[in-house]
Design a protein around this motif. Sequence first.
Motif, PDB file in Angstrom:
ATOM      1  N   GLY A   1       0.786  -1.177   0.062  1.00 12.08           N
ATOM      2  CA  GLY A   1      -0.120   0.055   0.159  1.00 12.08           C
ATOM      3  C   GLY A   1       0.848   1.354   0.038  1.00 12.08           C
ATOM      4  O   GLY A   1       0.627   2.204  -0.818  1.00 12.08           O
ATOM      5  N   GLU A   2       1.806   1.204   0.769  1.00 10.28           N
ATOM      6  CA  GLU A   2       2.857   2.562   0.889  1.00 10.28           C
ATOM      7  C   GLU A   2       3.498   2.656  -0.494  1.00 10.28           C
ATOM      8  O   GLU A   2       3.841   3.688  -0.963  1.00 10.28           O
ATOM      9  CB  GLU A   2       3.850   2.369   2.037  1.00 10.28           C
ATOM     10  CG  GLU A   2       3.249   1.899   3.500  1.00 10.28           C
ATOM     11  CD  GLU A   2       2.824   3.308   4.062  1.00 10.28           C
ATOM     12  OE1 GLU A   2       2.767   4.361   3.284  1.00 10.28           O
ATOM     13  OE2 GLU A   2       2.479   3.125   5.234  1.00 10.28           O
ATOM     14  N   GLY A   3       3.918   1.475  -1.157  1.00  7.44           N
ATOM     15  CA  GLY A   3       4.553   1.403  -2.345  1.00  7.44           C
ATOM     16  C   GLY A   3       3.451   1.930  -3.432  1.00  7.44           C
ATOM     17  O   GLY A   3       4.079   2.943  -4.311  1.00  7.44           O
ATOM     18  N   TRP A   4       2.292   1.569  -3.325  1.00  2.00           N
ATOM     19  CA  TRP A   4       1.089   2.271  -4.228  1.00  2.00           C
ATOM     20  C   TRP A   4       1.248   3.762  -4.260  1.00  2.00           C
ATOM     21  O   TRP A   4       1.163   4.246  -5.266  1.00  2.00           O
ATOM     22  CB  TRP A   4      -0.067   1.379  -3.986  1.00  2.00           C
ATOM     23  CG  TRP A   4      -1.029   1.631  -5.014  1.00  2.00           C
ATOM     24  CD1 TRP A   4      -1.654   1.047  -6.085  1.00  2.00           C
ATOM     25  CD2 TRP A   4      -2.050   2.943  -4.906  1.00  2.00           C
ATOM     26  NE1 TRP A   4      -2.522   1.664  -7.039  1.00  2.00           N
ATOM     27  CE2 TRP A   4      -2.931   2.951  -5.951  1.00  2.00           C
ATOM     28  CE3 TRP A   4      -2.221   4.028  -4.008  1.00  2.00           C
ATOM     29  CZ2 TRP A   4      -3.899   3.837  -6.278  1.00  2.00           C
ATOM     30  CZ3 TRP A   4      -3.076   5.019  -4.370  1.00  2.00           C
ATOM     31  CH2 TRP A   4      -3.756   4.884  -5.404  1.00  2.00           C
ATOM     32  N   LEU A   5       1.019   3.974  -2.884  1.00  2.92           N
ATOM     33  CA  LEU A   5       1.148   5.364  -2.735  1.00  2.92           C
ATOM     34  C   LEU A   5       2.044   6.232  -3.125  1.00  2.92           C
ATOM     35  O   LEU A   5       1.985   7.426  -4.038  1.00  2.92           O
ATOM     36  CB  LEU A   5       0.825   5.565  -1.075  1.00  2.92           C
ATOM     37  CG  LEU A   5       0.353   7.188  -0.673  1.00  2.92           C
ATOM     38  CD1 LEU A   5      -1.165   7.451  -0.945  1.00  2.92           C
ATOM     39  CD2 LEU A   5       0.295   7.307   0.908  1.00  2.92           C
ATOM     40  N   ARG A   6       3.445   5.798  -2.871  1.00  2.00           N
ATOM     41  CA  ARG A   6       4.475   6.552  -3.406  1.00  2.00           C
ATOM     42  C   ARG A   6       4.659   6.618  -5.013  1.00  2.00           C
ATOM     43  O   ARG A   6       4.730   7.877  -5.474  1.00  2.00           O
ATOM     44  CB  ARG A   6       5.857   5.932  -3.084  1.00  2.00           C
ATOM     45  CG  ARG A   6       6.158   5.945  -1.752  1.00  2.00           C
ATOM     46  CD  ARG A   6       7.595   5.545  -1.279  1.00  2.00           C
ATOM     47  NE  ARG A   6       7.673   4.068  -1.571  1.00  2.00           N
ATOM     48  CZ  ARG A   6       7.435   3.053  -0.685  1.00  2.00           C
ATOM     49  NH1 ARG A   6       6.974   3.400   0.491  1.00  2.00           N
ATOM     50  NH2 ARG A   6       7.804   1.838  -0.967  1.00  2.00           N
ATOM     51  N   HIS A   7       4.076   5.416  -5.592  1.00  4.51           N
ATOM     52  CA  HIS A   7       4.162   5.384  -7.101  1.00  4.51           C
ATOM     53  C   HIS A   7       3.158   6.217  -7.735  1.00  4.51           C
ATOM     54  O   HIS A   7       3.164   6.951  -8.708  1.00  4.51           O
ATOM     55  CB  HIS A   7       4.004   3.871  -7.482  1.00  4.51           C
ATOM     56  CG  HIS A   7       4.523   3.767  -8.992  1.00  4.51           C
ATOM     57  ND1 HIS A   7       6.068   3.641  -9.181  1.00  4.51           N
ATOM     58  CD2 HIS A   7       3.940   3.690 -10.161  1.00  4.51           C
ATOM     59  CE1 HIS A   7       5.977   3.629 -10.443  1.00  4.51           C
ATOM     60  NE2 HIS A   7       5.063   3.498 -11.233  1.00  4.51           N
ATOM     61  N   SER A   8       1.885   6.172  -7.067  1.00  4.79           N
ATOM     62  CA  SER A   8       0.737   7.097  -7.786  1.00  4.79           C
ATOM     63  C   SER A   8       1.138   8.495  -7.681  1.00  4.79           C
ATOM     64  O   SER A   8       0.662   9.119  -8.551  1.00  4.79           O
ATOM     65  CB  SER A   8      -0.557   6.599  -6.751  1.00  4.79           C
ATOM     66  OG  SER A   8      -0.456   7.505  -5.560  1.00  4.79           O
ATOM     67  N   LYS A   9       1.862   9.092  -6.611  1.00  2.26           N
ATOM     68  CA  LYS A   9       2.134  10.517  -6.383  1.00  2.26           C
ATOM     69  C   LYS A   9       3.186  10.770  -7.584  1.00  2.26           C
ATOM     70  O   LYS A   9       3.162  11.895  -8.016  1.00  2.26           O
ATOM     71  CB  LYS A   9       2.780  10.699  -5.148  1.00  2.26           C
ATOM     72  CG  LYS A   9       1.839  10.768  -3.961  1.00  2.26           C
ATOM     73  CD  LYS A   9       2.264  10.937  -2.668  1.00  2.26           C
ATOM     74  CE  LYS A   9       1.331  10.887  -1.677  1.00  2.26           C
ATOM     75  NZ  LYS A   9       1.633  11.098  -0.140  1.00  2.26           N
ATOM     76  N   LYS A  10       3.958   9.956  -7.942  1.00  6.45           N
ATOM     77  CA  LYS A  10       5.028  10.378  -9.394  1.00  6.45           C
ATOM     78  C   LYS A  10       4.556  10.080 -10.356  1.00  6.45           C
ATOM     79  O   LYS A  10       5.224  10.124 -11.554  1.00  6.45           O
ATOM     80  CB  LYS A  10       6.398   9.729  -8.784  1.00  6.45           C
ATOM     81  CG  LYS A  10       6.412   8.129  -8.834  1.00  6.45           C
ATOM     82  CD  LYS A  10       7.802   7.846  -8.663  1.00  6.45           C
ATOM     83  CE  LYS A  10       8.000   6.204  -8.938  1.00  6.45           C
ATOM     84  NZ  LYS A  10       9.563   5.715  -8.549  1.00  6.45           N
ATOM     85  N   SER A  11       3.278   9.384 -10.577  1.00  5.90           N
ATOM     86  CA  SER A  11       3.010   8.838 -11.779  1.00  5.90           C
ATOM     87  C   SER A  11       1.501   9.398 -12.087  1.00  5.90           C
ATOM     88  O   SER A  11       0.376   8.951 -12.396  1.00  5.90           O
ATOM     89  CB  SER A  11       2.780   7.467 -11.731  1.00  5.90           C
ATOM     90  OG  SER A  11       4.065   6.617 -11.534  1.00  5.90           O
ATOM     91  N   GLU A  12       1.380  10.818 -11.776  1.00  8.59           N
ATOM     92  CA  GLU A  12      -0.114  11.420 -11.771  1.00  8.59           C
ATOM     93  C   GLU A  12      -0.526  11.492 -13.137  1.00  8.59           C
ATOM     94  O   GLU A  12      -2.108  11.266 -13.289  1.00  8.59           O
ATOM     95  CB  GLU A  12       0.004  12.833 -11.342  1.00  8.59           C
ATOM     96  CG  GLU A  12       0.435  13.123  -9.913  1.00  8.59           C
ATOM     97  CD  GLU A  12       0.535  14.375  -9.287  1.00  8.59           C
ATOM     98  OE1 GLU A  12       0.566  15.108 -10.334  1.00  8.59           O
ATOM     99  OE2 GLU A  12       0.745  14.750  -8.112  1.00  8.59           O
ATOM    100  N   SER A  13       0.159  11.297 -14.152  1.00  9.57           N
ATOM    101  CA  SER A  13      -0.311  11.256 -15.402  1.00  9.57           C
ATOM    102  C   SER A  13      -0.731   9.907 -15.969  1.00  9.57           C
ATOM    103  O   SER A  13      -1.088   9.518 -16.962  1.00  9.57           O
ATOM    104  CB  SER A  13       0.508  11.870 -16.484  1.00  9.57           C
ATOM    105  OG  SER A  13       1.577  11.197 -16.504  1.00  9.57           O
ATOM    106  N   LYS A  14      -0.357   8.850 -15.216  1.00  5.66           N
ATOM    107  CA  LYS A  14      -0.367   7.624 -15.541  1.00  5.66           C
ATOM    108  C   LYS A  14      -1.895   7.009 -14.891  1.00  5.66           C
ATOM    109  O   LYS A  14      -2.247   7.422 -13.825  1.00  5.66           O
ATOM    110  CB  LYS A  14       0.737   6.603 -15.165  1.00  5.66           C
ATOM    111  CG  LYS A  14       1.922   7.084 -15.940  1.00  5.66           C
ATOM    112  CD  LYS A  14       3.019   6.271 -15.545  1.00  5.66           C
ATOM    113  CE  LYS A  14       4.406   6.588 -16.282  1.00  5.66           C
ATOM    114  NZ  LYS A  14       5.535   5.737 -16.164  1.00  5.66           N
ATOM    115  N   ASN A  15      -2.238   5.956 -15.528  1.00  2.00           N
ATOM    116  CA  ASN A  15      -3.243   5.139 -14.844  1.00  2.00           C
ATOM    117  C   ASN A  15      -2.778   4.061 -14.108  1.00  2.00           C
ATOM    118  O   ASN A  15      -2.105   2.984 -14.529  1.00  2.00           O
ATOM    119  CB  ASN A  15      -4.241   4.441 -16.086  1.00  2.00           C
ATOM    120  CG  ASN A  15      -5.262   3.788 -15.612  1.00  2.00           C
ATOM    121  OD1 ASN A  15      -5.651   3.552 -14.396  1.00  2.00           O
ATOM    122  ND2 ASN A  15      -6.124   3.152 -16.523  1.00  2.00           N
ATOM    123  N   MET A  16      -3.162   4.188 -12.777  1.00  2.00           N
ATOM    124  CA  MET A  16      -2.578   3.325 -11.940  1.00  2.00           C
ATOM    125  C   MET A  16      -3.263   1.929 -11.936  1.00  2.00           C
ATOM    126  O   MET A  16      -2.444   0.620 -11.303  1.00  2.00           O
ATOM    127  CB  MET A  16      -2.596   3.852 -10.445  1.00  2.00           C
ATOM    128  CG  MET A  16      -1.676   4.834 -10.142  1.00  2.00           C
ATOM    129  SD  MET A  16       0.025   4.067 -10.194  1.00  2.00           S
ATOM    130  CE  MET A  16      -0.021   2.791  -8.758  1.00  2.00           C
TER     131      MET A  16
END
Length: 259
Positions: free
Chosen positions: A201-216
Motif C-alpha cells: 500500500g505504501e509503495g502504491w501511494l509513493r508510485h501514484s504520486k509520481k505517476s499522476e499522468s498514468k493510470n494506476m
Amino acid sequence: MTKLLPRLNAAQVQDLINLSFEYQINEAKNFPSALVSTATIGASGGSRVQDRELKHLCTTIRTIATDFGYPDLKLTQRQLFEVEVAVFLADSDLFESGEGLRDDVWAFIATVLLPDIVIWRHDIKSSSTVVETDEKLSTNHFKGGVRNTFQRLWLRAKALDRGLSNAKRWELLSTLTEDALVQLIERPSISASSRLSVAIGEGWLRHSKKSESKNMEPIMRRFMVLIRRLNEICLLDYFDDHALTETIDRLFNDASVKN
C-alpha cells in the motif's frame, strides 16, 4: 474469551435471499428477528455473543449509513462510507478472534442482520430478486467471502492498518482505489500478511504520486502478478524493511514500463 457469533451456511443464505426484500428488511430491523433462529453457533471454544452486542453492531452501521443518505438517498460517497464501516469493524472486539475469519459468520451479518444495508449499498432494486443473473444482484454480496459486503471491508482494514501509534493510521484504506484494494485483498497469499500488505500500500501511494499522468489500474495489476511470482520464490515477509521497500518500488517501476 472468544465471542461466538451466529453462522449461516451457503444453503441457508440462498433460502433467505429468496424471500421478499420487504420481509427481510422488516425482520432485520425488528431485532432480534425470527430469522436469527435459522443460524447456528459454535458449541464450544468461547461464549455466545449477547444480543445487545449484535444490536450495537447493527445500530452503529445503520447510523453510519444514515449519515450517507440511507435509506432515502442513493449512496454517492461510497469510499467514505466504506472506510468508516471498515474502521468500525476493525476496532470491534467481536472479530478479534477467529470468528472474524469465518465466511459463515459474515454471511449471517449480511443476510440476517443487515440485508437492508447490503441492498442499499449495492443499489439493488426492490422490484428485482437477488438471485437473478445480473452481476449487481450477485449472492456474493450476502454469502461469506471476499465479496461479502462487510467481510471485504474488515479484511481491508486488517490488512492496511498502519497501527495505533500512527497519526495517519487509516490513510492507505482511504487512499487506495477500489481496483487497487480488490487486487490486494483478493490475493490471500499476499493479504494474509498485514506487514506485506501495508508495504505494498505504501509503495502504491509513493508510485501514484509520481505517476499522476498514468493510470494506476494496469500498473497495479501487473505489479500483483510480479510480486505474487516473487513471493513464491522467496518469502517477502522475511525481508527487512529496507529490502522490502526497495523490492516493492522496483516491481512498481517494472510494472510501469509496459504502461
